[in-house]
Structure formats: structure tokens, C-alpha cells
Design an enzyme around this catalytic site. Sequence first.
Site, PDB file in Angstrom:
ATOM      1  N   VAL A  78       0.868  -1.187   0.000  1.00  0.00           N
ATOM      2  CA  VAL A  78       0.000   0.000   0.000  1.00  0.00           C
ATOM      3  C   VAL A  78       0.896   1.226   0.000  1.00  0.00           C
ATOM      4  CG1 VAL A  78      -1.704   1.326   1.308  1.00  0.00           C
ATOM      5  CG2 VAL A  78      -1.937  -1.145   1.148  1.00  0.00           C
ATOM      6  N   ALA A 123       4.746   4.041   2.673  1.00  0.00           N
ATOM      7  CA  ALA A 123       4.223   2.799   2.091  1.00  0.00           C
ATOM      8  C   ALA A 123       4.450   1.670   3.080  1.00  0.00           C
ATOM      9  CB  ALA A 123       4.939   2.484   0.775  1.00  0.00           C
ATOM     10  N   LYS A 124       3.823   0.570   2.856  1.00  0.00           N
ATOM     11  CA  LYS A 124       4.075  -0.632   3.666  1.00  0.00           C
ATOM     12  C   LYS A 124       3.546  -1.820   2.892  1.00  0.00           C
ATOM     13  CE  LYS A 124       5.505  -1.247   7.999  1.00  0.00           C
ATOM     14  NZ  LYS A 124       6.321  -0.223   8.644  1.00  0.00           N
ATOM     15  N   GLY A 125       4.069  -2.992   3.205  1.00  0.00           N
ATOM     16  CA  GLY A 125       3.572  -4.174   2.505  1.00  0.00           C
ATOM     17  C   GLY A 125       3.877  -5.416   3.291  1.00  0.00           C
ATOM     18  N   ASP A 164      10.835  -5.249   8.182  1.00  0.00           N
ATOM     19  CA  ASP A 164       9.822  -4.970   9.203  1.00  0.00           C
ATOM     20  C   ASP A 164       9.682  -6.280   9.992  1.00  0.00           C
ATOM     21  OD1 ASP A 164       7.809  -2.600   9.777  1.00  0.00           O
ATOM     22  OD2 ASP A 164       6.630  -4.408   9.993  1.00  0.00           O
TER      23      ASP A 164
END
Length: 439
Positions: A78, A123-125, A164
Amino acid sequence: MKASPADIDRTAAVEEIPTRKSESVYDNVTRQFDKAADMVKLDENIRKILAMTTNEIIVHFPVRMDDGRIEMFTGYRVQHNNALGPFKGGLRFHPAVEIDEVRALATWMTWKSAIVNIPFGGAKGGIQLDPSKYTLKELEHITRRFTFALGDNIGPEYDIPAPDVNTTAQIMAWILDTYLSTMSPHERQRCTHVVTGKPIESGGSLGRDKATGQGVVFTIEEWAKDRGFDLRGATYTVQGFGNVGSWTARLMKEHGSKLIAVEDVSGAVANPDGIDPDELVDYASKNKWLISGYPKAEPIDRKTLLQTEADIFVPAALENQITADTAPWLKVKVVAEGANGPTDPDGDRILREKGIDMIPDILCNAGGVIVSYFEWLQNKRSEFWELEEVDCKLHKKIVAAYGRVRDTAKKYKTDWRTAAYIVALDHLERVYKERGIFP
Ligand code: GLU
């Protein structure tokens, strides 16, 4: 052979305490955002933009397992906002990964970069999976296939992943290699900054591994200075003994502070006379990276950990740990949020009522993305900085951000989380006003 947590990362999940997973993590972001946006009377149009993510990518992809079976996986990326620079943020491998969580984590990344003043968006995923169920070879294939499925949705000047929860430097190296393998030979050398948190030999930065924990400790130092509080002999508890929790614990030891209780996915242990974090890391390294059974401390349950009286509590695990159910238990002077989103808005309110100080996640744990920025710069300039230089630059950036949040909290007579949001929103509002909206 299944991948040992040492091969992947030291996970820090908490399952038994009533968490509010059913309540949307993204709702927390919305409530936090609304409060700050109302307070600063954020421009209505800019508010509409920042209240939504820019792109939400969901990929389903097949991977061949070691026994020949094909398993389907779901991966997310995202991208919340890139007004300040390329999208930036980690990838997590965890069973709880889903779109609502990734949306929230991506949005927090936008605020984080804006607060510490680095030219990145948010962002992150991640992939919804339990990495302990797969072999190292399977994890490599899953990572590579996910990278391939993301294709041009990531890129060194467009969207830059990082580690992460449960993702390591090794995983970043596989992402790098897969990404470069899809480039023309002429392009390859110019793209190592497609991912940060890489192993040093593959273009990583010194100091990146400890960066988040180091940033947490730098913010605790500032809090102690503000409060005239002596960290020597201070007591602290840590929830989560992965990268962030273990580095924070080890660096606090250098101040002469005393770790008295700590928890990871395998359970919690306590010792009022102190637990040596370096010995605990050493023990965990021989115990599948788990702390349970550590002989120099007593096992306690997770509720007892949260009820332990201490000066500092560092949640460094997952979201929604400090809630209306658990916040009343805390008996500490300050909560330093090493994790993203560990406190929900009800938890925040209760901590405020109890007079507990809060160093909010988007400030407290920003050390990781700050040093990711340094890694990205080193790669772009073909430079290699000494550890002292990285630490010194990290210190300068995070202390400046701490000062901005503290001053904003005073100016608006508000809590520190809202103040941190105000710093970020003010920065972004100015940028949007200068540039306008196309067309
Ligand atoms: N995953 C880390 C975070 O939540 C670091 C992200 C990055 O370095 O891009 O801040």
C-alpha cells in the site's frame, strides 16, 4: 529443515492478552488523524487527499514448495502518499497481515518521514504467512516470487521496501537480487537503492540493524533530560524481543538502566535484580531466538509483564497492545513506542488520565527509516559512511524531530501523539499549498 527464527528474524508477537484485532487498525489512524486535523484546521482539500491511500496493490502468486506442491500466497503493498519523495516503508511476513493493517502502517510511514524531515513518502507491505512454517529455501522462493509479482510497483526512485516484522537483511538481499535480475545489464549498477536494510556487503549501511532501537533510546534520553530524570539505575520493561526490542534493551544497558521484565512470542520472564540484555540475546541465539526458559529470570505471564512497576515501558511488538483493557494495568512513567501502533486511542486516553508520558511511534521508532534514508543516499552516491557518522547524523535528526514535537505539544497544549501528527500535517500542507493540485 524449517527456517529457524535466526534465519528470518526474532518475531515479537503477543497473542494471549486481549488485543483489539477485530477493531480496525486503520480506524485508529483515522481517529488520530481527525483529532490533529481538527486542531490545526487542516485545509479541507488537503485533508481529503491525506485521508486516503494513493495505491493499493494486492498480488496472488504461486510458489513451489520443497515437496513439489504449489501454494498460493497473497502479498500487499500500500502506497499512502509520495508528496515528499518516493514511497518508503517495510515489508512484513506475518499471519496477521491484511489490507486494513497495511493501510494503517503505510499511513504512519508518511507521517514518520514528514516528522523527521526526510524526503520520503509512506508505504508498507507484506505477505500473510507464518514464516516459521517454511524452510529457508521456501522463504527465498516466496520472497523472490513476491518481488517479481510487484514488478515496477517498487523501484529505487519510486517505492523502496525495507525490513519490518520477520523480514531480515537476507530477505532484502533476495529482493535486491530478484529486482536487479529483471533489469537490463546497463541499469543494474544504478539500482541497489531499490531496497534498504540490506546486508553490509550488498550495499547496506553500518548502523541500520540497530537503527530503530538506537532511535528509541535517543528519544528516551531526550525525555529523561526534559524530566530531569536519571537513566542510571532506572528500570525498564520490554514487550517484544525482536530487532527493535533487543537493540533497545541492549542500548539502555549502556546507560546503566535495568531491564526487569521482558516478553516475546514464547512467553515473558522477570528478574527484579535485572536481566542482562546481552546475555539474554546470547541465550536466545541458542534457543531458536526465543527467550522462554532463560535460567536467570522467573517466568511470568503476559498480564504480569504489563503490570510490572517500572520507569520505562517499551512496547516493541505488534499493534493494539495498550487498549482500554490493558492500559489501566501500566505502572510506568513513560511509554516509548518501539512498535508501530501499539496503543489504540482508548489506551492513549487512559495513559493520559494516569499521567503517563508517551513518546509516540511515529517519532520514537523513526530511527529505522532515518538510517534507511542514509543507506539510500550512500548507494546513490557510491559512498560508505563510518558508523560514527551514521549514529551522529541519526542523533541529530531524531533529536531535532523530538524538539519539534515537544514544542508543538506545548504550543497546542495537546498530547504528544497529536503534536507529532500536527508536525507532519503542517509539513505536508505547506508542500501541497506550494505546489497545488494537477491539473
Ligand atoms: N519497517 C520500519 C518502520 O516501520 C522501517 C521502514 C524503512 O526503513 O523503510 O519504520
